[in-house]
Design an enzyme around this catalytic site. Structure first.
Site, PDB file in Angstrom:
ATOM      1  N   ASP A 411       0.827  -1.197   0.000  1.00 31.84           N
ATOM      2  CA  ASP A 411       0.000   0.000   0.000  1.00 31.84           C
ATOM      3  C   ASP A 411       0.867   1.254   0.000  1.00 31.84           C
ATOM      4  O   ASP A 411       1.935   1.292   0.607  1.00 31.84           O
ATOM      5  CB  ASP A 411      -0.905  -0.011   1.237  1.00 31.84           C
ATOM      6  N   GLU A 464       0.934  -0.557  -5.144  1.00 32.64           N
ATOM      7  CA  GLU A 464      -0.043   0.513  -5.360  1.00 32.64           C
ATOM      8  C   GLU A 464       0.772   1.805  -5.469  1.00 32.64           C
ATOM      9  O   GLU A 464       1.097   2.431  -4.469  1.00 32.64           O
ATOM     10  CB  GLU A 464      -1.046   0.618  -4.202  1.00 32.64           C
TER      11      GLU A 464
END
Length: 911
Positions: A411, A464
């Site tokens: 993330d 990401e």
């Protein structure tokens, strides 16, 4: 004896123990051999009496109280330390007995400590944390924690009344505090009591704990990870192929706590309960993987797991570590991969967590310009500290090894790469070169990815990353970061914004559709329609779509099909597959009641069909990362909101023609250029009636014609359904019922080639067909000009027929087209035109001899109108006679004797 015992007392050390400021308690507590016997010292805070119980002889020896705070000592005769237990009585007279925790050596090797100090002890989680072990036959738990700047660290828990004076830990040179505590068992809860410089004493959860209490409680829990018996061997052996870059990958993103809620009033399902339900559902819809939003322990539900406090512990919301292993096992046994969201970019400020862990900024930077995210209110890891890097690298490996994770999705990678991410001027510090690149984070990511892929080459690493940072999925030895895939955030943002527009206005935003192909092969992308797109007042995918409920559904079918045919792996957030209407809320279950509505059920069934089509067609996934896997037919139809392109493999027959109509207009007889001559069959239509669409489509196979379109020689005409994706497969023209003429032509070509090469004892030279053609033409009287044309045509017939037979190429030319072409040539009068026409006809196909002969006959008849074709029936009786199959009279074919003779030859060769 007491006088001798007194002489061994080190009062300064005793005071440090009593005041809980000792970081080397093993130097004073526990047993040691002296000249006068075995000295045993112990500290039992508040105890009034203590004794030593030797196991071998069962003797109990009273200990001397050297400090009323509870410090006891005793000298036992002998030169060898015996096996013993300690007995003590508290102020209430309660008796307790256990083995001496300071009688056991440390379990760290010097090499492990050195590796940890250099950030390369990748199995450090096997030592740090709390691990049930057996030492010298005694069961207990070995505790270890990294806190180099603390004055003292103690283990506290339900096994010692949370008293930090009781189990003070021993400090190693590496900054690790460790202690083996006999009698502590799996299930016991604990924390570390840390006394920082300045005297502040506080409790911290274990950063390496394998389990934790359910929030709002936050104590760590002792668990034994060595008892679960995995049953996913088959999956683990084949997953390298199953999730390779040439495999279909479609991911279902899930938040376990809100996918489904129990009906019995409980807040959550257990991992074991949700596993079969989710596996069955995902399998039914055809997804290949699930991606779990962070299951690592976190205190705040509203963070969705992205503010982690327990990196090595599955959240207790849904059960125990072994329950989560059961979940993973169940998925694998159903051939479903599991990708875990992981957050190495930042951590929360909760005081029981990592922040200021040992009284200093241990895991984070001291300077807030480097160590904090002003927008998120979280802290940033200090990637330049080896032990911090080791903590994170080992954690990624931990989930892959201990829980068989098939992939890690990292993330907020962009926030790691840029020092000024989300910050204003003055809120960040430049690197040593004056730039905004976080050089330490870059090195960390490369280090992590290199080790991870070395240990688990068949597992996935997904980033990401929302910027244009180069080579995120590039090779490490080519200055890349080494990820397998990168979320295509640009495609997600552009595409969702485009789909929000009413079709009437989409033409002005056509570049939002096509731009993704400009950079499609700069990285290995995963096309994500994630949770980020259906929260914070953005609305669900359903509500983003314009129009009536029916049009919204049509737009959704179109959107999901476009995602499936666009290059890249796929990801969709839960609930969007059946048209969840309300925005996602982590506190509520998905709106499963919507499946009682026909249109939502149809959308769910559509997704299953779409996945089946995706997985059945290698062109949609085999070359996702290669430019050869995609080719534009027409990407410029902005006024009509159309995209037309090809998806390919390295096999021609796998080619798919994709037509995306983003308008709500139906098009009849729309001509489209195709790459090859042949048949095109509609294999998938997102607007089919069974999915809730209009049913406009192309039920019949489309045969290409030599009509130029889209800068291609061949084309087809099709019906385009409104708001749809239609996919056509390609088949060579020789296949199916149309193969008869081709077979005859092939046989004739073979015969001609045999005669040319002298096979079967026949001399090489002109074919019989060519010879007969020449004789037949010479026997006819025509005008002088026509005779010249005939001779040249004859010559070309014979020469070109032989060449065609030798090369065995071309396709059958329809008789009607041949006649039309010859007539047009004749009408144009010049003899040269007729010659050129015959030449073209010879080149056109494998049945060139017959067609060219017929062309000559037609030309001759046109040149001499008074001469009628020899094969035309003169009377009705003749016609009837010719029509009877049992008679031996010639059947009328509309050809001359020459043409019929050639045709018979072809049929004979074919038989």
């Amino acid at each position: 004896m007491e006088e001798k015992l007194y002489d061994y007392m080190d009062w300064a050390e005793i005071e440090a123990v009593v005041y809980s400021e000792e970081n080397h308690p093993r130097d004073i507590l526990g047993p040691r051999v002296t000249e006068d016997g075995i000295l045993i010292q112990a500290f039992f805070p508040g105890a009034t009496r203590a004794a030593v119980h030797t196991i071998r002889d069962g003797k109990q020896t009273e200990m001397v109280c050297e400090d009323e705070a509870g410090f006891f000592a005793v000298l036992l005769p002998g030169k060898k330390i015996p096996s013993y237990t300690l007995i003590y009585w508290d102020g209430d007279g309660n008796q307790m007995e256990h083995y001496d925790p300071y009688a056991y050596p440390m379990q760290f090797t010097e090499q492990e400590q050195k590796q940890f100090e250099n950030g390369i002890c990748y199995s450090i989680y096997e030592k740090l944390g709390a691990h049930p072990v057996k030492i010298d036959g005694v069961s207990g738990v070995y505790f270890a924690v990294w806190a180099p700047n603390a004055i003292r660290v103690s283990v506290v828990g339900n096994f010692n009344n949370w008293d930090g004076r009781a189990y003070q830990m021993n400090l190693l040179e590496s900054g690790i505090y460790e202690l083996f505590i006999p009698g502590v068992r799996a299930g016991d809860i604990y924390k570390y009591e840390i006394k920082a410089k300045g005297g502040l004493t506080y409790l911290k959860s274990d950063p390496y704990a394998n389990a934790a209490q359910l929030r709002p409680n936050n104590a760590s829990v002792v668990v034994d990870l060595g008892k679960y018996a995995w049953q996913d061997e088959n999956w683990m052996k084949k997953r390298g192929v199953t999730q390779g870059d040439k495999a279909p990958i479609s991911v279902y993103e899930v938040h376990l706590g809100s996918w489904k809620k129990p009906d019995d009033g409980r807040e959550f399902y257990n991992y074991r309960e949700i596993a079969p339900m989710l596996a069955s559902y995902v399998k039914e819809l055809g997804y290949t993987h699930v991606e779990l939003m962070p299951v690592m322990e976190h205190p705040l539900d509203e963070s969705w797991g992205y503010q982690v406090t327990g990196y090595y512990a599955p959240t207790a919301r849904y059960g125990t570590p072994d329950d989560f292993r059961y979940f993973m096992d169940t998925m694998h046994q159903n051939d479903i991969g599991v990708i875990l969201d992981w957050v190495p970019a930042h951590f929360p400020r909760d005081t029981f967590g990592l922040s200021a862990f040992d009284g200093t900024c241990l895991y984070e930077h001291f300077d807030p310009r480097q160590g904090s995210h002003p927008h998120w209110g979280t802290l940033i890891y200090n990637y330049g500290r080896p032990e911090v890097k080791n903590f994170l690298i080992a954690n990624a490996l931990f989930w892959a090894k201990e829980y068989h994770a098939d992939g890690i999705r990292m993330d907020a990678v962009a926030s790691m790469l840029y020092l000024d991410y989300g910050k204003q001027d003055g809120e960040w510090v430049a690197n040593i070169y004056g730039g905004n690149e976080n050089l330490e984070a870059i090195e960390f990511l490369k280090h992590l990815n290199s080790i991870f892929k070395k240990e688990f080459p068949d597992a996935l690493l997904i980033a990401e990353e929302s910027t244009a940072w180069p080579k995120v999925t590039g090779e490490l030895d080519d200055e890349g970061l080494g990820f397998d895939y990168k979320w295509n955030m640009g495609w997600m943002n552009d595409f969702t914004e485009y789909m929000k527009n009413d079709p009437v206005y989409r033409g002005a935003h056509h570049d939002q559709l096509t731009f993704s192909m400009v950079y499609a092969y700069s990285e290995k992308f995963m096309l994500s329609l994630s949770h980020d797109e259906v929260v914070h007042l953005k609305g669900s995918m359903y509500t983003k779509m314009p129009g009536t409920p029916e049009q919204k559904m049509a737009n959704l079918r179109l959107a999901y099909a476009y995602q499936m045919v666009h290059p890249g792996k796929k990801l969709l957030f839960m609930g969007q597959e059946f048209g969840q209407e309300k925005e996602w809320n982590e506190k509520q279950s998905l709106s499963w009641e919507l499946l009682e509505d026909k249109k939502h059920l149809q959308l769910k069934n559509y997704m299953a069909a779409l996945h089946a089509f995706y997985k059945a067609n290698p062109a949609l996934y085999q070359l996702d990362e290669k430019p050869e896997g995609f080719e534009w037919i027409n990407g410029m139809e902005w006024e009509k909101n159309l995209l037309i392109f090809l998806r390919r493999t390295r096999k021609k027959e796998d080619t798919l023609l994709v037509i995306c109509n983003f308008s709500n207009v139906e098009y009849d007889d729309f001509r489209i250029g195709v790459p090859y001559p042949g048949k095109y069959k509609e294999m998938f239509n997102s607007d089919a009636e069974s999915y809730g669409g209009t049913g406009v489509g192309n039920p019949r196979v489309k045969m290409s014609k030599k009509t130029e379109c889209d800068e291609r020689k061949n084309s087809i005409t099709v019906k385009l359904a409104p708001l749809s994706v239609q996919v056509f497969s390609y088949t060579k023209p020789e296949t199916g019922a149309a193969s008869n003429k081709s077979a005859k032509a092939k046989t004739a070509a073979k015969a001609a080639a045999e005669k040319k090469t002298g096979k079967k004892g026949k001399p090489a030279g002109k074919t019989e067909e060519a010879v007969k053609a020449v004789k037949a033409v010479k026997a006819k009287k025509t005008t002088k000009t026509a005779q010249k044309a005939e001779k040249k045509a004859e010559k070309k017939v014979s020469e070109k027929t032989v060449k065609t037979a030798e090369k065995k190429q071309g396709t059958t030319t329809a008789t009607e087209k041949v006649e039309k072409a010859v007539k047009q040539a004749i009408d144009s009068k010049p003899v040269k035109t007729v010659e050129q026409t015959v030449d073209k006809l010879v080149k056109a196909g494998k049945s060139a001899a017959a067609e060219a002969a017929k062309a000559v006959e037609k030309y001759r008849a046109a040149a001499d109108p008074e001469k009628k074709p020899a094969t035309k029936p003169e009377t009705k009786s003749e016609a009837k006679s010719e029509a009877k199959p049992e008679t031996k009279t010639k059947k009328s074919t509309g050809m001359s004797e020459l043409g019929e003779e050639l045709q018979r030859k072809f049929e004979t060769e074919e038989r």
